[in-house]
Design a protein around this motif. Structure first.
Motif, PDB file in Angstrom:
ATOM      1  N   ASN A 246      -1.079   2.360 -10.544  1.00 44.75           N
ATOM      2  CA  ASN A 246      -1.359   3.482 -10.034  1.00 44.75           C
ATOM      3  C   ASN A 246      -3.022   3.356  -9.664  1.00 44.75           C
ATOM      4  O   ASN A 246      -3.610   2.376 -10.116  1.00 44.75           O
ATOM      5  N   ARG A 247      -3.688   4.439  -8.909  1.00 42.12           N
ATOM      6  CA  ARG A 247      -4.949   4.337  -8.808  1.00 42.12           C
ATOM      7  C   ARG A 247      -5.771   5.746  -9.213  1.00 42.12           C
ATOM      8  O   ARG A 247      -4.935   6.865  -9.295  1.00 42.12           O
ATOM      9  N   GLY A 248      -7.084   5.607  -9.194  1.00 41.04           N
ATOM     10  CA  GLY A 248      -7.502   6.920  -9.538  1.00 41.04           C
ATOM     11  C   GLY A 248      -7.930   7.942  -8.500  1.00 41.04           C
ATOM     12  O   GLY A 248      -8.205   9.145  -8.413  1.00 41.04           O
ATOM     13  N   VAL A 249      -7.613   7.423  -7.079  1.00 47.79           N
ATOM     14  CA  VAL A 249      -7.852   8.160  -5.851  1.00 47.79           C
ATOM     15  C   VAL A 249      -6.583   7.819  -5.081  1.00 47.79           C
ATOM     16  O   VAL A 249      -5.764   6.975  -5.034  1.00 47.79           O
ATOM     17  N   ALA A 250      -6.446   8.857  -4.284  1.00 45.35           N
ATOM     18  CA  ALA A 250      -5.390   8.682  -3.272  1.00 45.35           C
ATOM     19  C   ALA A 250      -5.488   7.916  -1.969  1.00 45.35           C
ATOM     20  O   ALA A 250      -4.590   8.169  -0.842  1.00 45.35           O
ATOM     21  N   ASP A 251      -6.758   7.024  -1.960  1.00 47.95           N
ATOM     22  CA  ASP A 251      -6.710   6.442  -0.847  1.00 47.95           C
ATOM     23  C   ASP A 251      -5.658   5.287  -0.464  1.00 47.95           C
ATOM     24  O   ASP A 251      -5.858   4.857   0.765  1.00 47.95           O
ATOM     25  N   HIS A 252      -5.019   5.071  -1.213  1.00 51.93           N
ATOM     26  CA  HIS A 252      -4.072   3.926  -1.240  1.00 51.93           C
ATOM     27  C   HIS A 252      -2.802   4.501  -0.876  1.00 51.93           C
ATOM     28  O   HIS A 252      -1.645   3.922  -1.282  1.00 51.93           O
ATOM     29  N   GLN A 253      -2.443   5.791  -0.197  1.00 47.38           N
ATOM     30  CA  GLN A 253      -1.140   6.212   0.007  1.00 47.38           C
ATOM     31  C   GLN A 253      -1.325   6.042   1.692  1.00 47.38           C
ATOM     32  O   GLN A 253      -1.966   6.967   2.263  1.00 47.38           O
ATOM     33  N   TYR A 254      -0.460   5.491   2.303  1.00 45.65           N
ATOM     34  CA  TYR A 254      -0.235   5.173   3.692  1.00 45.65           C
ATOM     35  C   TYR A 254       0.960   5.994   4.263  1.00 45.65           C
ATOM     36  O   TYR A 254       2.021   5.231   3.732  1.00 45.65           O
ATOM     37  N   LEU A 255       0.692   6.995   5.088  1.00 44.92           N
ATOM     38  CA  LEU A 255       2.174   7.698   5.336  1.00 44.92           C
ATOM     39  C   LEU A 255       1.935   7.601   7.002  1.00 44.92           C
ATOM     40  O   LEU A 255       1.091   7.806   7.698  1.00 44.92           O
ATOM     41  N   PHE A 256       3.393   7.349   7.491  1.00 42.89           N
ATOM     42  CA  PHE A 256       3.671   7.212   8.974  1.00 42.89           C
ATOM     43  C   PHE A 256       4.777   8.071   9.486  1.00 42.89           C
ATOM     44  O   PHE A 256       5.776   8.070   8.626  1.00 42.89           O
TER      45      PHE A 256
END
Length: 604
Positions: A246-256
């Motif tokens: 996981n990461r500390g920010v949601a910037d690595h969620q890619y939705l299409f």
């Protein structure tokens, strides 16, 4: 009253540019989408100063004739809507505003040559004024160059960020569009540096892992689900990172959605709900999800930049994503995403033996280290004999005879327990390495899954009637939302009814939430209703209740376990879904391969 008049075409284009092109990344997005819609197999992007000085996009798509190039620079001219059925649009761009809007606020150079055409053509528009129109030499395809963005609109340019920030936004745009189309090759250059080079024809998993992080391929699970609907099938594909990755920010969620990159609150809420009992609140999942559904079930025309969408049945979409993610994670989440930390492994090293101190040397000088005579009974307590004949007991460590690995040990991924460290960590030997287990984190997950499997959710949902119903005063619109959802809330154990225009009456709450504040509960649910349109947060609150119960009912750190208890814990972990991480997203176990162990001792 002032006279109503038509706005000049140049001003209309600048107003449209304010909606579509607020920064270089927005212009780049429109240009790359056009390249994809042209059928290009390779797209090259070049940036100078983060796109502030120049943006150039070159593709090998179908190309345009001079007449089509001229028409493409007129407002609301597009080749992507064959008829008036805008709800059936299947291309990325279709509004016909992007090119004239960009050309009105920048120096815009459009060069194109149709496939099979003998000659290319160039058309240059400088902040809305045509300055060049003539032949050009280039291979089949299209090349678009945007320079001096907002150069003649200083009020807009002063709101742009630094070149570094604008470059980061442009890079994110290319990443998202490249993920959506793994069949297309992409290159990204910033100044003189090649930032990204992706070959066409890659698999979705390879493309996503290559863009987000290489380790995602080993720390994620593939998703391939389909659900029939009245309008047609709804499909969910992609790759989802294990909760421990996981990461500390949601910037690595890619939705299409239908191949279009989106930033939609309903979808991000669904992701958060799917990981709700597997991640701490300040951690975020890493994933790329591709939702495909019939075009008439989604409206992509609700935002000028097409970054937001609206679903006909948002609740069905959210439920499909939540259940799909949980189902996928249940197949691969017995794994732990955490390999031994590199920094921690670096501390395992062969230390040089220090020269003994004089005091230590004098203590051992003259000692008799010979083994005892075989003619005498061995002493149950070995001794050291000094030069003066005094007897010192050898420091002893308590140990047990290690048992041979049983034949079935190879079937145990987490191995056989060998001991316990600090009354917190179980040390186990597996066929392929050394396993360390956090006993509290592991048992916490086991208890939670046990509660669920035993019908814990149904038990929690049972209502507990309040001795005196609570009256909760709320805004009238909030009461309307809660009243519409009253039947669904009652199925979850929350019984409410309307009590005047601006109040709700709470008659019963879920049994496990009996000590909660009904007013705070209703307000939280209303917030969720306002955001998603359905009562969803209560179910997530019940999950949190179960997680809290599991935490209090689990084996605590500091408790001594017998070998039988340790092995029982390991076997249950191997059988239990989501046992690779605790309820807060931390790993429950890590493995050190035998190859790594041998490296520690220089045996590789």
């Amino acid at each position: 009253m002032p006279e109503i008049r038509r706005l000049p075409e140049s001003l209309v284009n600048r107003i449209a540019a304010g909606e579509v092109v607020e920064r270089p990344a927005a212009a780049l997005k429109e240009l790359v989408e056009n390249a994809i819609d042209s059928g290009a197999r390779r797209i090259a992007v070049q940036l100078v100063d983060g796109g502030l000085a120049r943006i150039e996009v070159t593709d090998d798509g179908c190309g345009m004739s001079p007449a089509e190039m001229a028409l493409s620079l007129e407002r609301h001219a597009t080749s992507k809507l064959p008829d008036e059925a805008i709800e059936m649009v299947a291309t990325l761009g279709f509004r016909g505003e992007a090119l004239p809007s960009i050309a009105s606020v920048a120096r815009f150079t459009l060069e194109s040559r149709p496939q099979g055409g003998e000659q290319g053509w160039r058309r240059v528009v400088d902040h809305g004024a045509l300055v060049e129109d003539g032949p050009a030499a280039l291979p089949p395809g299209t090349r678009v160059r945007v320079e001096q963005l907002f150069h003649k609109v200083p009020a807009r340019r002063k709101f742009l960020r630094t070149a570094r920030s604008e470059y980061a936004a442009c890079k994110d745009v290319v990443h998202r569009l490249a993920m959506a189309r793994p069949d297309v090759g992409f290159t990204l250059d910033h100044g003189d540096r090649r930032i990204l080079s992706l070959q066409p024809g890659e698999s979705v998993a390879t493309r996503v892992a290559g863009i987000i992080a290489r380790e995602l391929a080993n720390n994620g699970v593939a998703i391939e689900l389909e659900r029939p609907t009245a309008a047609g099938p709804m499909r969910l594909t992609g790759i989802a990172g294990l909760p421990t990755y996981n990461r500390g920010v949601a910037d690595h969620q890619y939705l299409f959605v239908n191949g279009r990159p989106v930033k939609d609150r309903l979808l991000t809420g669904a992701v958060r709900g799917a990981y709700s009992d597997m991640l701490a609140r300040d951690r975020h999942a890493v994933l790329a999800l591709f939702l495909t559904l019939p075009p008439e079930e989604v409206d992509v025309n609700v935002h000028p930049a097409k970054t937001e969408v609206r679903f006909r049945d948002g609740q069905a979409v959210r439920g499909f994503i939540v259940s799909g993610l949980r189902q996928a994670l249940a197949t691969g989440d017995r794994r732990s995403a955490q390999s031994p930390d590199v920094a921690a492994m670096g501390r395992w090293q062969s230390e040089p033996l220090a020269e003994p101190s004089p005091a230590l040397r004098s203590m051992f000088e003259g000692r008799d280290w010979s083994p005892p005579s075989t003619g005498h009974l061995a002493s149950p307590r070995p001794e050291w004999r000094g030069a003066q004949g005094e007897t010192l007991a050898v420091p002893m460590g308590r140990a047990e005879q290690a048992e041979e690995l049983s034949p079935q040990a190879a079937e145990y991924p987490l191995g056989i327990a060998r001991g316990q460290v600090a009354n917190t960590y179980i040390v186990a030997e597996a066929a392929d390495g050394l396993v360390l287990v956090d006993q509290h984190a592991a048992h916490e997950r086991l208890v939670l899954e046990r509660l669920r499997a035993a019908g814990g959710e149904d038990a929690v949902k049972r209502s507990q009637a309040l001795l005196l119903p609570d009256v909760v005063e709320m805004e009238e619109t909030a009461c309307d939302r809660l009243e519409d959802a009253a039947d669904k809330l009652a199925a979850l154990g929350l019984v409410i009814e309307r009590f005047g225009p601006g109040a709700m009456l709470v008659r019963a709450v879920p049994q496990a939430l009996g000590k909660s504040n009904p007013e705070a509960l209703l307000r939280d649910i209303d917030d969720d209703l306002a955001k998603h349109g359905e009562a969803l947060l209560l179910g997530e609150k019940l999950d949190l209740v179960l997680a809290t119960m599991a935490c209090h009912g689990s084996v605590r750190a500091g408790r001594t376990l017998s070998v039988a208890e340790m092995n029982a814990l390991l076997r249950e972990m191997e059988r239990t879904p989501r046992s690779g991480q605790c309820n807060h997203g931390r790993p429950t176990w890590v493995k050190l391969s035998m190859g790594d162990v041998e490296k520690l001792f220089g045996r590789h």
